[in-house]
Scaffold this motif. Structure first.
Motif, mmCIF file in Angstrom:
data_model
loop_
_atom_site.group_PDB
_atom_site.id
_atom_site.type_symbol
_atom_site.label_atom_id
_atom_site.label_comp_id
_atom_site.label_asym_id
_atom_site.label_seq_id
_atom_site.Cartn_x
_atom_site.Cartn_y
_atom_site.Cartn_z
ATOM 1 N N THR A 10 0.936 -1.345 -0.050
ATOM 2 C CA THR A 10 0.057 0.139 0.107
ATOM 3 C C THR A 10 0.878 1.323 -0.201
ATOM 4 N N ILE A 11 0.323 2.266 -0.765
ATOM 5 C CA ILE A 11 1.024 3.470 -0.660
ATOM 6 C C ILE A 11 0.762 4.096 0.781
ATOM 7 N N LYS A 12 1.825 4.756 1.222
ATOM 8 C CA LYS A 12 1.603 5.336 2.473
ATOM 9 C C LYS A 12 0.583 6.204 2.680
ATOM 10 N N ASP A 13 -0.097 5.978 3.813
ATOM 11 C CA ASP A 13 -1.392 6.438 4.282
ATOM 12 C C ASP A 13 -2.557 6.563 2.906
ATOM 13 N N GLY A 14 -2.395 5.675 2.296
ATOM 14 C CA GLY A 14 -3.162 5.383 1.128
ATOM 15 C C GLY A 14 -3.482 6.450 0.166
ATOM 16 N N LEU A 15 -2.480 7.397 -0.169
ATOM 17 C CA LEU A 15 -2.383 8.458 -1.003
ATOM 18 C C LEU A 15 -2.679 7.719 -2.474
ATOM 19 N N PRO A 16 -3.281 8.541 -3.319
ATOM 20 C CA PRO A 16 -3.501 7.542 -4.757
ATOM 21 C C PRO A 16 -2.559 7.945 -5.927
ATOM 22 N N LEU A 17 -1.332 7.669 -5.387
ATOM 23 C CA LEU A 17 -0.369 7.893 -6.343
ATOM 24 C C LEU A 17 -0.447 7.070 -7.580
ATOM 25 N N LEU A 18 -1.029 5.731 -7.412
ATOM 26 C CA LEU A 18 -0.799 4.918 -8.475
ATOM 27 C C LEU A 18 -2.074 5.169 -9.517
ATOM 28 N N SER A 19 -2.850 6.079 -9.216
ATOM 29 C CA SER A 19 -4.063 6.795 -10.234
ATOM 30 C C SER A 19 -3.170 7.404 -11.284
ATOM 31 N N ASN A 20 -2.072 7.751 -11.135
ATOM 32 C CA ASN A 20 -1.338 8.508 -12.076
ATOM 33 C C ASN A 20 -0.716 7.612 -13.037
ATOM 34 N N PRO A 21 -1.156 7.619 -14.497
ATOM 35 C CA PRO A 21 -0.457 6.567 -15.299
ATOM 36 C C PRO A 21 1.037 6.800 -15.301
ATOM 37 N N LYS A 22 1.677 7.665 -15.286
ATOM 38 C CA LYS A 22 3.060 7.847 -15.418
ATOM 39 C C LYS A 22 3.727 6.736 -14.160
ATOM 40 N N LEU A 23 3.118 6.968 -13.067
ATOM 41 C CA LEU A 23 3.576 6.276 -11.777
ATOM 42 C C LEU A 23 3.117 4.843 -11.761
ATOM 43 N N ALA A 24 2.192 4.337 -12.372
ATOM 44 C CA ALA A 24 1.548 3.005 -12.698
ATOM 45 C C ALA A 24 2.498 2.427 -13.588
ATOM 46 N N LYS A 25 2.868 3.283 -14.704
ATOM 47 C CA LYS A 25 3.709 2.574 -15.578
ATOM 48 C C LYS A 25 5.058 2.237 -14.906
ATOM 49 N N ILE A 26 5.646 2.932 -13.813
ATOM 50 C CA ILE A 26 6.861 2.666 -13.301
ATOM 51 C C ILE A 26 6.722 1.345 -12.581
ATOM 52 N N PHE A 27 5.413 1.115 -11.902
ATOM 53 C CA PHE A 27 5.278 -0.424 -11.365
ATOM 54 C C PHE A 27 5.200 -1.248 -12.513
ATOM 55 N N LEU A 28 4.616 -1.212 -13.431
ATOM 56 C CA LEU A 28 4.570 -2.131 -14.922
ATOM 57 C C LEU A 28 5.976 -2.459 -15.184
ATOM 58 N N TYR B 109 -1.657 -9.762 -10.957
ATOM 59 C CA TYR B 109 -1.509 -8.584 -10.288
ATOM 60 C C TYR B 109 -2.807 -7.717 -10.430
ATOM 61 N N VAL B 110 -2.888 -6.635 -9.482
ATOM 62 C CA VAL B 110 -3.897 -5.637 -10.104
ATOM 63 C C VAL B 110 -3.194 -4.243 -9.310
ATOM 64 N N ILE B 111 -3.275 -3.279 -10.066
ATOM 65 C CA ILE B 111 -3.005 -2.050 -9.691
ATOM 66 C C ILE B 111 -4.018 -1.166 -9.192
ATOM 67 N N MET B 112 -4.225 -0.833 -7.943
ATOM 68 C CA MET B 112 -5.358 0.224 -7.683
ATOM 69 C C MET B 112 -4.835 1.614 -7.378
ATOM 70 N N GLU B 113 -5.547 2.489 -6.947
ATOM 71 C CA GLU B 113 -5.160 3.715 -7.020
ATOM 72 C C GLU B 113 -4.093 3.956 -5.789
ATOM 73 N N ASN B 114 -4.175 3.064 -4.583
ATOM 74 C CA ASN B 114 -3.455 3.272 -3.752
ATOM 75 C C ASN B 114 -2.473 2.041 -3.135
ATOM 76 N N HIS B 115 -2.681 0.965 -3.845
ATOM 77 C CA HIS B 115 -2.109 -0.300 -3.463
ATOM 78 C C HIS B 115 -2.321 -1.245 -4.557
ATOM 79 N N PHE B 116 -1.395 -2.333 -4.393
ATOM 80 C CA PHE B 116 -1.558 -3.408 -5.483
ATOM 81 C C PHE B 116 -1.323 -4.820 -4.960
ATOM 82 N N HIS B 117 -1.993 -5.818 -5.551
ATOM 83 C CA HIS B 117 -1.953 -6.890 -5.158
ATOM 84 C C HIS B 117 -1.340 -7.746 -6.142
ATOM 85 N N ALA B 118 -0.497 -9.000 -5.995
ATOM 86 C CA ALA B 118 0.115 -9.808 -6.737
ATOM 87 C C ALA B 118 0.377 -11.350 -6.347
ATOM 88 N N ILE B 119 0.372 -12.326 -7.206
ATOM 89 C CA ILE B 119 0.694 -13.484 -6.855
ATOM 90 C C ILE B 119 2.107 -13.707 -7.679
#
Length: 178
Positions: A20-38, A55-65
């Motif tokens: 999870t992003i610290k304190d639930g900030l919606p950083l991963l809703s930014n496509p540039k930041l989500a691309k860093i994850f990908l 995997y799934v990327i949500m706005e403030n967290h991700f899950h993966a196997i």
């Protein structure tokens, strides 16, 4: 891996992880930041030999196997890399508001950094049979549906749901076949 009671012990099993992003900030809703994850997950697969089953990327967290050798270390380094790249991207975009928010939320004992992007740990859960893997894949893929973002799992771009339907996703995954 932080101070979590959850640990990766037997690496021949896949693990369900959440971060999870610290304190639930919606950083991963930014496509540039989500691309860093990908890009980081693509690197983990290609260069670090980590299997990513879903995997799934949500706005403030991700899950993966995921599964692989030295999994905890490789994931910790990947999260650290992602955090640095996200901060650099925010700096380059002069997004001072978000930068000040992640700086303010940094835990006091984090003396070697100015920012803290992620909450500590990955909360790994060992998936020791096919039923558990299938359940967690379904949970991952239904996450954006349950949140009301899409009507069907494959409509969420930032997940492996499309891969499991035989459609090209944003990154390749290893299809779990049991």
């Amino acid at each position: 891996m932080g101070r979590s009671r959850y640990k990766i012990h037997e690496e021949h099993y896949p693990y369900f992880i959440t971060s999870t992003i610290k304190d639930g900030l919606p950083l991963l809703s930014n496509p540039k930041l989500a691309k860093i994850f990908l890009d980081s997950f693509t690197f983990l697969q290609a260069e670090r030999k980590i299997l990513i089953y879903g995997y799934v990327i949500m706005e403030n967290h991700f899950h993966a196997i995921v599964k692989g050798e030295d999994l905890a270390k490789k994931l910790r380094l990947a999260k650290s890399f992602m955090a640095r790249k996200m901060v650099d991207t925010l700096r380059d975009g002069r997004n001072n508001k978000l930068l000040s928010q992640i700086e303010f939320r940094k835990l006091k004992h984090k003396l070697k950094c100015d920012y803290q992007v992620w909450e500590e740990g990955l909360h790994p859960k060992q998936l020791f049979n096919d039923v558990l893997v299938t359940q967690k894949l379904e949970y991952i893929h239904l996450n954006p549906v349950k949140r009301g973002f899409v009507d069907r799992p494959e409509h969420w771009r930032y997940s492996s749901a499309r891969n499991y339907l035989g459609v090209k996703g944003l990154i390749p995954v290893t299809i779990y076949s049991g």
